[in-house]
Design an enzyme around this catalytic site. Structure first.
Site, PDB file in Angstrom:
ATOM      1  N   ASP A   1     -37.755 -34.744-112.606  1.00 10.45           N
ATOM      2  CA  ASP A   1     -38.965 -34.134-113.193  1.00 10.45           C
ATOM      3  C   ASP A   1     -39.438 -35.020-114.135  1.00 10.45           C
ATOM      4  O   ASP A   1     -38.995 -36.152-114.759  1.00 10.45           O
ATOM      5  CB  ASP A   1     -38.349 -33.192-113.869  1.00 10.45           C
ATOM      6  CG  ASP A   1     -39.412 -31.914-113.996  1.00 10.45           C
ATOM      7  OD1 ASP A   1     -40.567 -32.141-113.935  1.00 10.45           O
ATOM      8  OD2 ASP A   1     -39.026 -30.981-114.825  1.00 10.45           O
TER       9      ASP A   1
ATOM     10  N   ASP B   1     -45.750 -26.857-112.479  1.00  6.07           N
ATOM     11  CA  ASP B   1     -45.263 -25.526-113.368  1.00  6.07           C
ATOM     12  C   ASP B   1     -46.401 -24.368-113.229  1.00  6.07           C
ATOM     13  O   ASP B   1     -47.224 -24.186-114.120  1.00  6.07           O
ATOM     14  CB  ASP B   1     -45.163 -25.769-114.802  1.00  6.07           C
ATOM     15  CG  ASP B   1     -43.856 -26.661-115.339  1.00  6.07           C
ATOM     16  OD1 ASP B   1     -43.107 -26.944-114.258  1.00  6.07           O
ATOM     17  OD2 ASP B   1     -44.013 -27.469-116.183  1.00  6.07           O
TER      18      ASP B   1
END
Length: 919
Positions: A518, A593
């Protein structure tokens, strides 16, 4: 992943956190705030200063070079033209004699592309004509103004610089300062030499504009030591109205006209709660654009890793026919060179093949990676992991992977475990392994600056960190606080990083632990636009040159590490948030996200379709939405949609209420269970589609127009899609929906509802009433799809279970399909040719299985337990003939209402030759 707002965090993270409830547009640049984009956009069409110097032409068997000159500043460029195998043309433009080398993107192309002969057909003082192979295809070079046209017969396929927007900001010495080094003095003299040719005429002095030599964004300074370096080129596409690609954007599948608005931006950025229908940059960038019309599909691959803007201008409004249509595209990049591949199709499948020949195909994941993944930021400790694992068993919901986010580490020190929460990680992993399940742990590319941390000490001692403009280690804020950023562009650094995944280095890890990368844009909380300063240094190159490559390199080094730890035996699984062209070779991506909103559920479809069109098939969105808390209805609909998207993972923010599938009451649990079970039943089909994608480059999840390229109705459809060519999926993505309208393509074709077997004609829009349990899915008449209908706790538990074949007949009584089987997790399918690949076909009332890989060597314990033939008639008898010619009767029954013939227990091995005869 966004910051949690409910805990103690450093002050810089707190401010970051408080702004994370919506996109703060002031944190990110528009074209007007990006000075090179603004400069380039101010250029007016039709005023190109470039002409081709035909007397400089040099032609070898496969390469043509020609100098271009800017009539204003007299700087010369070098044009290179290549005809590539597979119906592609490569165009490169660089400075003829730059002050210093300009960055050319490495490691993205899988090999030097194979070339084909070029030849000059005609030449005069106005230009030349080159043959591109065959009798029909030509490349026309016009001298003044410089222009390239690729034509086929009388049709212009694509024109370069037809609007005169080629612009190449050459490296130069700053006017208001003296040279600061002997190197600048020496190379500055070379620059004078390249321009000092009297016959070129007088030099028009260039005006320095704001932002050329330094630039401020908010409180951040970009020193721009090389000055202005941006490049631009325009492309015109006659008869084209529809463009796709250039992910990642939370926007429509069909690209929009950017006249009067910002261009699409390609610049990998950590954008929290991104907005929908906005061309702003997101986490990944693939500079590939695909054009499509009824006559032809083509692609443009702009190989540049710097910040890039793409302008699209279409003149289709008010036109009477597509023959009058034209779409113009302009690419603008901050640095590097022009290196563009024009993929000439002509079919969609040809463009996918062409692009795969350049950047490779989708990595072939282990089967378990195609199953269901359960994730949350964060599962608290080993007991929490155990409880969630048991919850799936207690509620009879299969899953393969449970995930651990950043809180599992010792103070955000990656490659470590929190000793109080995860004191015995191997015991936890062994418990999962005993159930044939796996775990993913996060390993991010920001390293806590801490002298007591082995990883940091080794990177610093080896001088592997990215440097700041002054030569010290670049540091910024991320989850651990003050962090260093490994220079993944350095192959030695990547090799060291890969070695850290060895079991004796990554303590507590085991073979059933996989990795999640990430924050690899890279995310720098206190950096400009939440990323790294552009004047940071990767060896001799600035970060501005390599920015969009960083995430690819992180995923590559991680995937290589997982392969190495197994001695080259096991296929890896690595998820990445940031990506670039070629990232498909290293694993999966997700759409970042998102939020628990219906709009985010809807947008997941065009976002993944766009990625599939440019080679990245292994895509998914956080099921349920990462931010916020979904209603029960939204959660169910998202599971139903996610079950039919390539990467199927539920994920949630730390501050959201827990949302494991059984926490919303038994009715909701039952609906989610059914969606997940449908995914597991279809795993054989998913696996075969990914094998095909790995072998051929064809996307797994694809827009309807890919298979129906002449049906204009399909060109703008983005709420339904195909898996392969045989399953059409129309998820329910509206709150309170009582029905959906699906377009079933294909005149003369039929589609069968996979749940009811109801038959529908193609080339029609069909209203489908839905309930909360509905997932509208249709199988194409003429196809055979393989399923496994004994659903167990994980895919690994189902490996040797029997298959059921669903044979959906066309109107002509024909069907075919494929079955692919291997060991589901190693590279032996490639290295040892250990796999089974069967062609299944139904014709003239005969169903047969034929070997597509006679040189392969593999056996399976799986057998065929049922065959369901849809759209047929009742036979008087059914006979199975095995490979030895021995015949035996097969039990069957026929439903005259649904016209479904079910053959029970033919009992033949899935890897054998066999024939079923209907009499």
């Amino acid at each position: 992943m966004a910051a949690s707002c409910g805990r103690f965090v450093p002050l810089v993270l707190l401010f970051f956190c408080l702004s994370a409830h919506a996109v703060d547009h002031s944190n990110f640049k528009t074209c007007d705030k990006s000075t090179f984009c603004k400069r380039q956009r101010e250029l007016k069409p039709g005023q190109s200063p470039y002409r081709a110097l035909l007397d400089t032409l040099e032609l070898s068997n496969s390469r043509l070079t020609l100098q271009l000159i800017n009539n204003n500043n007299k700087v010369r460029l070098l044009l290179e033209l290549y005809r590539l195998q597979g119906n592609m043309t490569r165009v490169k433009i660089n400075e003829l004699k730059p002050l210093k080398p300009r960055f050319e993107v490495p490691d993205v192309l899988i090999t030097d592309p194979l070339t084909e002969p070029l030849s000059v057909v005609t030449q005069d003082e106005n230009g030349l004509v080159l043959s591109l192979g065959g009798d029909e295809q030509r490349l026309i070079v016009s001298a003044q103004p410089f222009r390239l046209d690729i034509v086929e017969g009388r049709q212009v396929l694509v024109s370069l610089n037809s609007r005169g927007l080629l612009a190449f900001e050459h490296l130069r010495a700053r006017k208001d300062t003296k040279s600061e080094s002997n190197l600048e003095q020496d190379s500055g003299q070379e620059n004078v030499e390249q321009r000092a040719d009297e016959k070129d005429g007088p030099i028009i002095e260039e005006e320095d504009k704001p932002g050329m030599w330094e630039e401020m964004f908010k409180s951040h300074s970009d020193s721009k030591p090389n000055g202005p370096t941006s490049i631009s080129l325009d492309f015109s596409l006659p008869q084209v109205e529809h463009l796709y690609g250039i992910p990642e954007h939370a926007d429509t599948l069909k690209l929009k006209n950017t006249d009067g608005s910002d261009p699409y931006r390609l610049y990998n950025l950590d954008v929290f709660q991104y907005e929908l229908h906005n061309p702003m940059a997101l986490y990944g960038s693939v500079p590939v654009l695909i054009s499509h019309c009824t006559e032809r599909t083509m692609g443009i691959f702009w190989l540049n890793a710097a910040e890039t803007w793409v302008d699209i201008s279409s003149n289709t409004a008010g036109k009477d026919s597509s023959e009058d249509a034209q779409t113009d595209v302009r690419w603008i990049s901050e640095s590097g060179i022009i290196d563009v591949f024009i993929m000439l199709g002509p079919k969609p499948t040809d463009v996918f093949t062409q692009y795969a020949s350049l950047t490779g195909t989708q990595s072939f994941p282990p089967l378990s990676a195609l199953a269901y993944h359960q994730c949350r930021w964060n599962y608290n400790d080993q007991e929490d992991v155990k409880a969630v694992d048991q919850g799936f068993d207690e509620h009879d919901i299969p899953y393969d992977f449970i995930w651990l986010d950043i809180e599992h580490t010792d103070g955000k020190r990656y490659f470590t475990w929190d000793s109080s929460k995860f004191p015995q990680p191997k015991d936890m992993l062994q418990g999962l392994m005993d159930k044939r399940r796996k775990l993913v742990a996060i390993v991010d590319p920001h390293i806590k600056v801490d002298s007591g941390y082995k990883i940091h000490n080794e990177i610093r001692s080896k001088n592997f960190y990215v440097k700041n403009k002054d030569g010290g280690d670049y540091e910024g804020w991320c989850w651990p606080g003050n962090s260093g950023y490994p220079d993944f562009t350095n192959p030695e650094m990547r090799a060291w990083w890969s070695s850290m995944f060895a079991y004796d280095q990554y303590e507590g890890s085991m073979e059933n632990q996989y990795i999640w990368n990430d924050m690899n844009e890279p995310s720098v909380f206190n950096g400009p636009e939440v990323t790294m300063h552009k004047d940071a240094l990767h060896g001799v190159w600035e970060h501005r040159d390599v920015h969009n490559l960083y995430g690819l390199y992180v995923q590559k080094a991680t995937a290589d590490g997982l392969i190495q730890r197994s001695g080259g035996v096991e296929r890896p699984f690595v998820l990445t948030r940031a990506f670039f062209a070629g990232s498909q070779r290293y694993g999966a991506v997700w759409t970042g996200d998102n939020a628990a909103e219906w709009g985010h559920l809807k947008i997941s479809i065009p976002m993944c379709l766009s990625l599939g069109l440019v080679g990245i098939s292994f895509c998914g969105a956080d099921v349920g939405g990462f931010f916020k808390h979904p209603s029960a209805e939204l959660l169910v609909r998202w599971y139903q949609a996610g079950a039919y998207q390539p990467f199927f993972r539920a994920h949630a923010h730390l501050d959201t209420p827990r949302r494991e599938p059984w926490l919303f009451g038994p009715e909701i649990t039952a609906l989610i269970r059914e969606a997940v079970r449908q995914r597991y039943a279809l795993l054989p089909n998913w696996y075969q589609l990914f094998y095909n994608a790995h072998r051929t480059g064809q996307p797994v999840m694809r827009p309807l127009w890919v298979e129906y390229p002449e049906d204009v109705t399909t060109f703008s459809i983005e709420d339904e899609y195909l898996l392969g060519k045989d399953l059409l999926v129309h998820p329910v993505t509206d709150e309170g929906s009582m029905g959906v309208t699906a377009y079933l393509p294909g005149k003369g074709e039929v589609w069968y509802d996979v749940h009811t077997f109801q038959k529908h004609d193609g080339s029609q829009s069909l209203f489908i009433p839905v309930t909360m349990s509905s997932i509208p899915v249709f199988q194409r008449g003429g196809s055979i799809i393989c399923r496994k209908e004994r659903i167990r706790r994980s895919s690994s538990c189902m490996e040797n279970d029997p298959y059921t074949l669903y044979v959906a007949l066309s109107l002509q009584g024909f069907a075919d399909g494929e079955l692919y089987i291997d060991d589901f997790h190693t590279f032996n399918f490639e290295k040892e040719k250990q796999f089974i690949h069967r062609h299944l076909s139904f014709s003239a009332n005969t169903l047969s299985s034929r070997n597509l890989a006679p040189d392969s060597h593999f056996s399976t314990g799986s057998w065929i337990e049922k065959i369901v033939i849809i759209g047929g008639s009742r036979p008087s008898s059914v006979t199975l003939r095995n490979a030895d010619g021995i015949e035996s009767a097969v039990e069957f029954d026929f439903d005259s209402v649904t016209t479904v013939l079910t053959l029970r227990k033919p009992g033949v091995n899935a890897g054998a030759d066999w024939t079923v005869l209907l009499r």
